[in-house]
Write a protein that holds these residues in place. Structure first.
Motif, PDB file in Angstrom:
ATOM      1  N   CYS A 143     -34.308 -34.106  56.975  1.00  0.00           N
ATOM      2  CA  CYS A 143     -35.439 -34.494  55.733  1.00  0.00           C
ATOM      3  C   CYS A 143     -36.430 -33.414  55.822  1.00  0.00           C
ATOM      4  N   CYS A 196     -39.939 -35.684  56.709  1.00  0.00           N
ATOM      5  CA  CYS A 196     -40.194 -36.410  58.351  1.00  0.00           C
ATOM      6  C   CYS A 196     -39.412 -35.391  59.310  1.00  0.00           C
ATOM      7  N   CYS A 219     -33.235 -39.716  52.415  1.00  0.00           N
ATOM      8  CA  CYS A 219     -33.827 -40.114  53.786  1.00  0.00           C
ATOM      9  C   CYS A 219     -33.799 -41.319  54.306  1.00  0.00           C
ATOM     10  N   CYS A 241     -37.494 -42.042  55.704  1.00  0.00           N
ATOM     11  CA  CYS A 241     -38.943 -42.368  54.816  1.00  0.00           C
ATOM     12  C   CYS A 241     -38.619 -42.002  53.447  1.00  0.00           C
ATOM     13  N   SER A 301     -37.375 -39.888  51.576  1.00  0.00           N
ATOM     14  CA  SER A 301     -37.533 -38.542  50.676  1.00  0.00           C
ATOM     15  C   SER A 301     -36.174 -38.000  50.405  1.00  0.00           C
TER      16      SER A 301
HETATM   17 ZN   LIG Z   1     -37.480 -38.400  55.935  1.00  0.00          ZN
END
Ligand SMILES: [Zn+2]
Length: 113
Positions: free
Chosen positions: A73, A76, A89, A92, A94
């Motif tokens: 990711c 993060c 992800c 998080c 993303s």
């Molecule tokens: Zn992430």
């Protein structure tokens, strides 16, 4: 079929190697294929026999090493396995990521006896 052109490409690599090594045939071939390489493993098996007929790979045992796709990711830093290029992800959420592995398509080794 897409896999047919892949198989022919592999055969051509083997032909070049055979020429360099001055040999007529290989006894085995190891392939590394990522799960995101866009290859249907079953389809490759299906076309393989036709593709290798009358070539240096005709009697070669094919071993396929599947490389499970993994991404990191970009937000993060979490590393996670992915099945599809659009997976996000799990930590998080993303969608921005770097593909670490899973797109490989290569001849790992060729052996002759
Ligand atoms: Zn992430």
């Amino acid at each position: 079929m897409h896999e047919m052109s892949i198989a022919i490409g592999i055969v051509n690599i083997a032909k070049d190697e055979a020429k360099k090594a001055k040999i007529d045939s290989f006894s085995s071939i190891d392939l590394e294929i990522g799960t995101l390489a866009g290859i249907e493993f079953d389809s490759l098996d299906f076309v393989w026999e036709v593709a290798v007929k009358d070539t240096v790979l005709e009697n070669a045992k094919k071993r396929v090493h599947k490389v499970e796709a993994k991404a990191r990711c970009s937000d993060c830093g979490h590393e996670y396995p992915i099945s599809f290029i659009h997976d996000n992800c799990p930590k998080c959420g993303s969608f921005i990521k770097i593909i670490l592995q899973g797109k490989e398509l290569r001849v790992k080794s060729l052996e002759y006896s």
